[in-house]
Design a protein around this motif. Structure first.
Motif, mmCIF file in Angstrom:
data_model
loop_
_atom_site.group_PDB
_atom_site.id
_atom_site.type_symbol
_atom_site.label_atom_id
_atom_site.label_comp_id
_atom_site.label_asym_id
_atom_site.label_seq_id
_atom_site.Cartn_x
_atom_site.Cartn_y
_atom_site.Cartn_z
ATOM 1 N N SER A 180 -7.298 -6.513 0.369
ATOM 2 C CA SER A 180 -6.891 -5.682 -0.778
ATOM 3 C C SER A 180 -5.424 -5.732 -1.170
ATOM 4 O O SER A 180 -5.049 -5.145 -2.183
ATOM 5 N N ILE A 181 -4.578 -6.443 -0.434
ATOM 6 C CA ILE A 181 -3.183 -6.574 -0.888
ATOM 7 C C ILE A 181 -3.102 -7.139 -2.304
ATOM 8 O O ILE A 181 -2.337 -6.633 -3.135
ATOM 9 N N PRO A 182 -3.877 -8.173 -2.664
ATOM 10 C CA PRO A 182 -3.779 -8.688 -4.036
ATOM 11 C C PRO A 182 -4.190 -7.681 -5.107
ATOM 12 O O PRO A 182 -3.768 -7.799 -6.260
ATOM 13 N N VAL A 183 -5.002 -6.696 -4.721
ATOM 14 C CA VAL A 183 -5.523 -5.751 -5.718
ATOM 15 C C VAL A 183 -4.591 -4.567 -5.917
ATOM 16 O O VAL A 183 -4.158 -4.282 -7.045
ATOM 17 N N THR A 184 -4.265 -3.866 -4.833
ATOM 18 C CA THR A 184 -3.462 -2.633 -4.952
ATOM 19 C C THR A 184 -2.217 -2.648 -4.074
ATOM 20 O O THR A 184 -1.471 -1.674 -4.044
ATOM 21 N N ASN A 185 -1.984 -3.719 -3.364
ATOM 22 C CA ASN A 185 -0.972 -3.787 -2.311
ATOM 23 C C ASN A 185 -1.385 -2.935 -1.114
ATOM 24 O O ASN A 185 -0.576 -2.665 -0.239
ATOM 25 N N THR A 186 -2.620 -2.516 -1.086
ATOM 26 C CA THR A 186 -3.290 -1.793 -0.005
ATOM 27 C C THR A 186 -2.650 -0.453 0.335
ATOM 28 O O THR A 186 -1.555 -0.381 0.889
ATOM 29 N N SER A 187 -3.412 0.592 0.034
ATOM 30 C CA SER A 187 -3.040 1.928 0.489
ATOM 31 C C SER A 187 -3.960 2.345 1.625
ATOM 32 O O SER A 187 -3.604 2.216 2.779
ATOM 33 N N VAL A 188 -5.149 2.827 1.292
ATOM 34 C CA VAL A 188 -6.110 3.471 2.199
ATOM 35 C C VAL A 188 -5.458 4.585 3.011
ATOM 36 O O VAL A 188 -6.024 5.056 4.001
ATOM 37 N N ASN A 189 -4.288 5.013 2.582
ATOM 38 C CA ASN A 189 -3.519 6.016 3.316
ATOM 39 C C ASN A 189 -2.553 6.702 2.359
ATOM 40 O O ASN A 189 -1.505 6.142 2.018
ATOM 41 N N PRO A 190 -2.863 7.923 1.911
ATOM 42 C CA PRO A 190 -1.978 8.609 0.964
ATOM 43 C C PRO A 190 -0.564 8.846 1.491
ATOM 44 O O PRO A 190 0.396 8.835 0.711
ATOM 45 N N ALA A 191 -0.420 9.054 2.789
ATOM 46 C CA ALA A 191 0.920 9.276 3.343
ATOM 47 C C ALA A 191 1.760 8.010 3.266
ATOM 48 O O ALA A 191 2.961 8.070 2.983
ATOM 49 N N ARG A 192 1.146 6.860 3.502
ATOM 50 C CA ARG A 192 1.846 5.586 3.373
ATOM 51 C C ARG A 192 2.280 5.356 1.938
ATOM 52 O O ARG A 192 3.401 4.934 1.671
ATOM 53 N N SER A 193 1.389 5.647 0.979
ATOM 54 C CA SER A 193 1.715 5.456 -0.433
ATOM 55 C C SER A 193 2.822 6.384 -0.883
ATOM 56 O O SER A 193 3.762 5.979 -1.579
#
Length: 242
Positions: free
Chosen positions: A187-200
């Motif tokens: 998923s890096i190409p799509v959203t730069n990968t979150s799956v984690n609101p705290a990281r975002s």
């Protein structure tokens, strides 16, 4: 049982390490020396940096707090019946605070380089997440939602499964870390990968207004994915015990 403030401290430190390790690699090392430089770690290196950061954080702090380091994981554990509702807000606050401190620390480090600039409005700037023009591959909002929900649901499902009292739990951190590597590779190409609101959130407040305007997606989609992961765990025979 350790008191809530002690466990919040574990979540704070673990999330701080996750964001410093993963986002720090993306900001400082992914393209180190410019395009084509063999010292740059690229997409593969960033993916493994997130997985290794999470794995080491779980080994270091998992015995203190359970090793969530992610509001979506805490939410998924609650949905699965393995985390008390009264501790959701304290855990999420600790996780977000750890992410924000990590983002600020990373900015302080990064701006020490001559010529450093944030480049607001550029996809992936300061390891930020985004869709549309802020997606590394130019993917739409709808696709970004789908990917974040799907990746988070699978990720949370893996965590719940490998930490079940019937599983080989001593290898759980390895499985969880490798699952996060795979999530990033996809998923890096799509959203730069979150799956984690705290990281975002941890890097969004540094990356600029454009990124903050899209932050809602990287809260709602992972939380929705956590619900699906938690429900699937219960549906397929989760024990409901940690």
């Amino acid at each position: 049982m350790k008191n809530i403030y002690y466990r919040m401290g574990g979540e704070f430190l673990g999330t701080f390490w996750l964001v410093i390790g993963g986002c720090g690699t993306a900001v400082l090392a992914a393209m180190f020396g410019g395009t084509g430089n063999p010292l740059g770690v690229g997409l593969l290196g960033v993916s493994f940096a997130f997985g290794l950061s999470l794995m080491s954080a779980i080994y270091a702090f998992g015995h203190i707090s359970g090793g969530h380091f992610n509001p979506a994981v805490s939410f998924g554990f609650w949905v699965a019946g393995r985390f008390p509702a009264r501790e959701l807000v304290p855990y999420i606050l600790a996780q977000v605070a750890g992410g924000i401190l990590a983002g600020g620390t990373l900015y302080w480090i990064a701006q020490g380089a001559v010529g450093f600039s944030l480049e607001p409005g550029v996809a992936g700037s300061f390891a930020s997440n985004g869709y549309g023009e802020l997606s590394p591959g130019g993917y739409s909002m709808g696709v970004a939602i789908l990917v974040e929900v799907l990746m988070t649901s699978m990720f949370v499902g893996v965590i719940l499964a490998v930490t079940d009292n019937r599983a080989l739990r001593y290898v759980a951190p390895v499985a969880i870390g490798l699952a996060l590597v795979l999530v990033h590779l996809i998923s890096i190409p799509v959203t730069n990968t979150s799956v984690n609101p705290a990281r975002s959130t941890g890097v969004a407040w540094v990356a600029g207004e454009e990124v903050l305007d899209q932050l809602w997606l990287f809260w709602l989609s992972p939380l929705a994915g956590a619900v699906l992961g938690g429900c699937a765990y219960r549906l397929f025979g989760g024990s409901g015990r940690q």
